[in-house]
Design a protein around this motif. Structure first.
Motif, PDB file in Angstrom:
ATOM      1  N   LEU A 113      21.038  52.926 -66.176  1.00 31.65           N
ATOM      2  CA  LEU A 113      20.704  51.750 -65.379  1.00 31.65           C
ATOM      3  C   LEU A 113      19.281  51.339 -65.717  1.00 31.65           C
ATOM      4  CD1 LEU A 113      21.421  49.787 -63.070  1.00 31.65           C
ATOM      5  CD2 LEU A 113      20.472  51.456 -61.476  1.00 31.65           C
ATOM      6  N   GLU A 114      19.139  50.199 -66.354  1.00 35.03           N
ATOM      7  CA  GLU A 114      17.815  49.756 -66.788  1.00 35.03           C
ATOM      8  C   GLU A 114      17.194  48.829 -65.745  1.00 35.03           C
ATOM      9  OE1 GLU A 114      17.800  48.085 -70.660  1.00 35.03           O
ATOM     10  OE2 GLU A 114      18.752  49.822 -71.611  1.00 35.03           O
ATOM     11  N   LYS A 115      15.867  48.812 -65.762  1.00 32.08           N
ATOM     12  CA  LYS A 115      15.145  47.958 -64.821  1.00 32.08           C
ATOM     13  C   LYS A 115      15.378  46.493 -65.182  1.00 32.08           C
ATOM     14  CE  LYS A 115      11.177  49.427 -63.494  1.00 32.08           C
ATOM     15  NZ  LYS A 115       9.751  49.813 -63.460  1.00 32.08           N
ATOM     16  N   ARG A 116      15.728  45.715 -64.177  1.00 34.19           N
ATOM     17  CA  ARG A 116      16.018  44.291 -64.393  1.00 34.19           C
ATOM     18  C   ARG A 116      14.746  43.527 -64.751  1.00 34.19           C
ATOM     19  NH1 ARG A 116      20.636  42.525 -61.291  1.00 34.19           N
ATOM     20  NH2 ARG A 116      19.731  40.441 -61.253  1.00 34.19           N
ATOM     21  N   ASN A 117      14.936  42.447 -65.521  1.00 36.45           N
ATOM     22  CA  ASN A 117      13.794  41.626 -65.919  1.00 36.45           C
ATOM     23  C   ASN A 117      13.097  40.996 -64.713  1.00 36.45           C
ATOM     24  OD1 ASN A 117      14.007  41.956 -68.767  1.00 36.45           O
ATOM     25  ND2 ASN A 117      15.751  40.564 -68.784  1.00 36.45           N
ATOM     26  N   GLU A 118      13.866  40.710 -63.653  1.00 31.14           N
ATOM     27  CA  GLU A 118      13.253  40.146 -62.442  1.00 31.14           C
ATOM     28  C   GLU A 118      12.247  41.116 -61.837  1.00 31.14           C
ATOM     29  OE1 GLU A 118      17.390  38.333 -62.779  1.00 31.14           O
ATOM     30  OE2 GLU A 118      16.416  40.256 -63.164  1.00 31.14           O
ATOM     31  N   ILE A 119      12.580  42.422 -61.826  1.00 30.49           N
ATOM     32  CA  ILE A 119      11.668  43.434 -61.299  1.00 30.49           C
ATOM     33  C   ILE A 119      10.439  43.560 -62.199  1.00 30.49           C
ATOM     34  CG2 ILE A 119      11.399  45.867 -60.709  1.00 30.49           C
ATOM     35  CD1 ILE A 119      13.177  44.406 -58.788  1.00 30.49           C
ATOM     36  N   LYS A 120      10.667  43.574 -63.506  1.00 34.91           N
ATOM     37  CA  LYS A 120       9.548  43.668 -64.448  1.00 34.91           C
ATOM     38  C   LYS A 120       8.593  42.483 -64.289  1.00 34.91           C
ATOM     39  CE  LYS A 120      12.227  46.176 -67.954  1.00 34.91           C
ATOM     40  NZ  LYS A 120      12.771  46.121 -69.336  1.00 34.91           N
ATOM     41  N   ALA A 121       9.146  41.304 -64.053  1.00 34.61           N
ATOM     42  CA  ALA A 121       8.311  40.110 -63.880  1.00 34.61           C
ATOM     43  C   ALA A 121       7.451  40.230 -62.629  1.00 34.61           C
ATOM     44  CB  ALA A 121       9.185  38.865 -63.808  1.00 34.61           C
ATOM     45  N   LEU A 122       8.059  40.715 -61.527  1.00 34.08           N
ATOM     46  CA  LEU A 122       7.300  40.880 -60.286  1.00 34.08           C
ATOM     47  C   LEU A 122       6.222  41.950 -60.433  1.00 34.08           C
ATOM     48  CD1 LEU A 122      10.200  40.671 -57.677  1.00 34.08           C
ATOM     49  CD2 LEU A 122       8.382  38.995 -58.020  1.00 34.08           C
ATOM     50  N   GLU A 123       6.538  43.035 -61.118  1.00 34.55           N
ATOM     51  CA  GLU A 123       5.548  44.105 -61.306  1.00 34.55           C
ATOM     52  C   GLU A 123       4.378  43.623 -62.155  1.00 34.55           C
ATOM     53  OE1 GLU A 123       8.398  48.086 -61.002  1.00 34.55           O
ATOM     54  OE2 GLU A 123       7.868  47.247 -62.964  1.00 34.55           O
ATOM     55  N   ALA A 124       4.669  42.867 -63.198  1.00 29.50           N
ATOM     56  CA  ALA A 124       3.594  42.334 -64.038  1.00 29.50           C
ATOM     57  C   ALA A 124       2.740  41.331 -63.260  1.00 29.50           C
ATOM     58  CB  ALA A 124       4.177  41.672 -65.285  1.00 29.50           C
ATOM     59  N   ALA A 125       3.384  40.516 -62.419  1.00 31.62           N
ATOM     60  CA  ALA A 125       2.634  39.566 -61.590  1.00 31.62           C
ATOM     61  C   ALA A 125       1.753  40.305 -60.580  1.00 31.62           C
ATOM     62  CB  ALA A 125       3.601  38.634 -60.863  1.00 31.62           C
ATOM     63  N   GLU A 126       2.261  41.409 -60.043  1.00 28.58           N
ATOM     64  CA  GLU A 126       1.461  42.219 -59.116  1.00 28.58           C
ATOM     65  C   GLU A 126       0.213  42.763 -59.815  1.00 28.58           C
ATOM     66  OE1 GLU A 126       2.140  46.081 -56.169  1.00 28.58           O
ATOM     67  OE2 GLU A 126       3.171  45.959 -58.090  1.00 28.58           O
ATOM     68  N   GLN A 127       0.385  43.277 -61.036  1.00 30.20           N
ATOM     69  CA  GLN A 127      -0.761  43.786 -61.785  1.00 30.20           C
ATOM     70  C   GLN A 127      -1.755  42.674 -62.106  1.00 30.20           C
ATOM     71  OE1 GLN A 127      -1.563  47.011 -62.657  1.00 30.20           O
ATOM     72  NE2 GLN A 127       0.118  47.487 -61.247  1.00 30.20           N
ATOM     73  N   ALA A 128      -1.253  41.493 -62.401  1.00 31.18           N
ATOM     74  CA  ALA A 128      -2.136  40.361 -62.698  1.00 31.18           C
ATOM     75  C   ALA A 128      -3.008  40.018 -61.487  1.00 31.18           C
ATOM     76  CB  ALA A 128      -1.306  39.152 -63.116  1.00 31.18           C
ATOM     77  N   THR A 129      -2.426  40.026 -60.291  1.00 35.60           N
ATOM     78  CA  THR A 129      -3.211  39.711 -59.094  1.00 35.60           C
ATOM     79  C   THR A 129      -4.224  40.818 -58.787  1.00 35.60           C
ATOM     80  OG1 THR A 129      -1.441  40.669 -57.728  1.00 35.60           O
ATOM     81  CG2 THR A 129      -1.411  38.297 -58.062  1.00 35.60           C
TER      82      THR A 129
END
Length: 457
Positions: free
Chosen positions: A279-295
């Motif tokens: 079960l791989e991490k969905r792109n939607e989750i990866k996008a939110l995690e990257a946005a969290e790191q950006a903030t």
């Protein structure tokens, strides 16, 4: 080939047994993969997201350029209303000093009269009224107080977030194209069922004609067959309209030529099962995690406003004539800028950005819960569609055997034409139901692959 064998060869697909659900694969033929590629290249949403990602990459380059020296060439001409000179007392003092120096140089006592014939130079102007300047400035940030460094990291994670959002959007477009393609395959398969039913009716029509000639049947039986043939024509027309709509939909999604789409013959077959189970991490989750790191890095950037900044400044004048007596030819210096208090603006901005990161964290947790539920739902739905397909396959076999039996009874005068047509209608319905079951199984497989984050195309 006999009619019964023809029907079975057209509508009965060898059933792949229900095995352990260790993993799944999406069976995509090369032309479907080509359509998906064209659809992704055509999508305006994908193009806009690519532009946003490129802008974020430019923001990263812009932040990096903070540490690159800035070189500026300057040129100007100014005319004052008059030359800038010393005041009268200072000029007289400079002239008297000049006389004393000359007397000392020729060996005269300072109290002796100044010798005649020696010219005295006027005191130079502080600034000539015509000022022509040409210079170069160099500004070089040596240390930004971590502000630029954090800005680089923030823009990097923002670009990564946009990239994952683009991949998630591509998944949605691919699913739309796959679904439309499979729907077109369903229409084609259903048309084959109608062709087979038409052949059955033609056989019945020929039999009834001969029976009427031999006095074994009435014209009413033939009219019933003709009515069934007309109803079949209506169904064929409906499927043809559906095919036109699906081709139009695929054309809009992919930009593919309609004539080429009309020539394709997609096949409706049960999706295969592979050994891939992770079960791989969905792109939607990866996008939110990257946005969290950006903030988070943006918050650090705003906090670093209170760290001293160090910069180098250099200046060089190309023309000497335009310089005043106080202007240097060149200079180089290092300066420190330390923001001690800015009215709490940086602290408030940093706090606001931290709250934004907390919102992303909540969204991540919510999305993870929803995706976990969607995986379970898709898994159960897939298993249900597999079981439904297995049941419908048995229904087709039963309907086929029933029709064969009733048809034999009719030819032996043991059943009416109504019984034959009813059996044929039941067979036709179960054949349609089987094709829909295969379509639903493929759709459930696609949804499960997408839910698990392993949809490949």
């Amino acid at each position: 080939m006999q009619v019964n064998q023809l029907l079975k060869s057209l509508v009965l697909v060898p059933f792949i047994g229900l095995v352990s659900f260790s993993g799944f694969s999406q069976d995509l033929d090369p032309y479907l993969q080509e359509l998906i590629s064209k659809g992704l290249n055509k999508s305006q949403t994908v193009k806009i997201n690519d532009i946003n990602e490129e802008q974020a990459a430019l923001d990263q380059r812009l932040a990096k350029s903070t540490f690159i020296p800035k070189v500026t060439l300057n040129g100007s001409f100014t005319r004052l209303n008059d030359d800038l000179t010393f005041d009268q007392e200072t000029q007289e003092l400079l002239m008297s000093t000049q006389k004393l120096l000359i007397k000392e140089a020729v060996g005269l006592p300072f109290n002796m009269p100044f010798p005649e014939g020696i010219e005295l130079r006027d005191a130079p102007n502080l600034q000539d009224k015509n000022i022509l300047k040409s210079s170069v400035d160099v500004d070089w940030v040596l240390f930004s107080g971590m502000e630029a460094t954090n800005a680089i990291k923030a823009s990097k994670h923002k670009a990564s977030s946009l990239n994952y959002l683009g991949l998630a959007e591509k998944d949605k477009i691919a699913i739309q194209i796959i679904t439309a393609y499979d729907q077109l395959a369903l229409v084609n398969a259903s048309e084959k069922v109608l062709v087979t039913s038409e052949e059955y009716l033609m056989e019945q029509d020929n039999f009834v004609k001969k029976a009427i000639q031999n006095g074994l049947a009435t014209p009413i039986g033939r009219k019933k067959v003709e009515l069934a043939q007309q109803q079949l024509e209506g169904k064929k027309l409906d499927f043809q309209h559906n095919k036109i709509l699906l081709i139009e939909q695929l054309h809009q999604l992919t930009g593919e030529d309609k004539e080429r789409l009309k020539l394709m013959t997609p096949k409706l077959q049960m999706s295969g099962i592979s050994n891939k189970s992770e079960l791989e991490k969905r792109n939607e989750i990866k996008a939110l995690e990257a946005a969290e790191q950006a903030t988070l890095y943006k918050s650090k950037m705003e906090k670093s406003n209170f760290i001293p900044k160090v910069a180098l400044k250099g200046h060089y004048e190309f023309l000497d004539e335009g310089l005043s007596l106080l202007d240097p030819k060149w200079y180089v210096g290092v300066g420190v800028k330390w923001n001690i208090f800015d009215g709490n603006q940086s602290r408030i901005k940093a706090k606001k950005t931290e709250l934004e990161s907390l919102k992303y964290r909540e969204r991540i947790e919510e999305a993870e819960e929803m995706i976990a539920l969607s995986v379970i739902n898709a898994q159960l739905n897939y298993e249900s569609k597999i079981q439904s397909l297995k049941i419908v396959e048995k229904e087709v076999e039963l309907a086929q055997d029933t029709y064969d039996m009733v048809n034999k009874q009719y030819k032996s005068n043991l059943a009416s034409i109504n019984d034959v047509l009813d059996a044929l209608t039941a067979l036709e319905k179960t054949n349609f139901k089987y094709q829909e079951a295969v379509f639903n199984q493929r759709k459930a497989n696609t949804e499960l692959l997408h839910a698990k984050g392993v949809l490949n195309y």
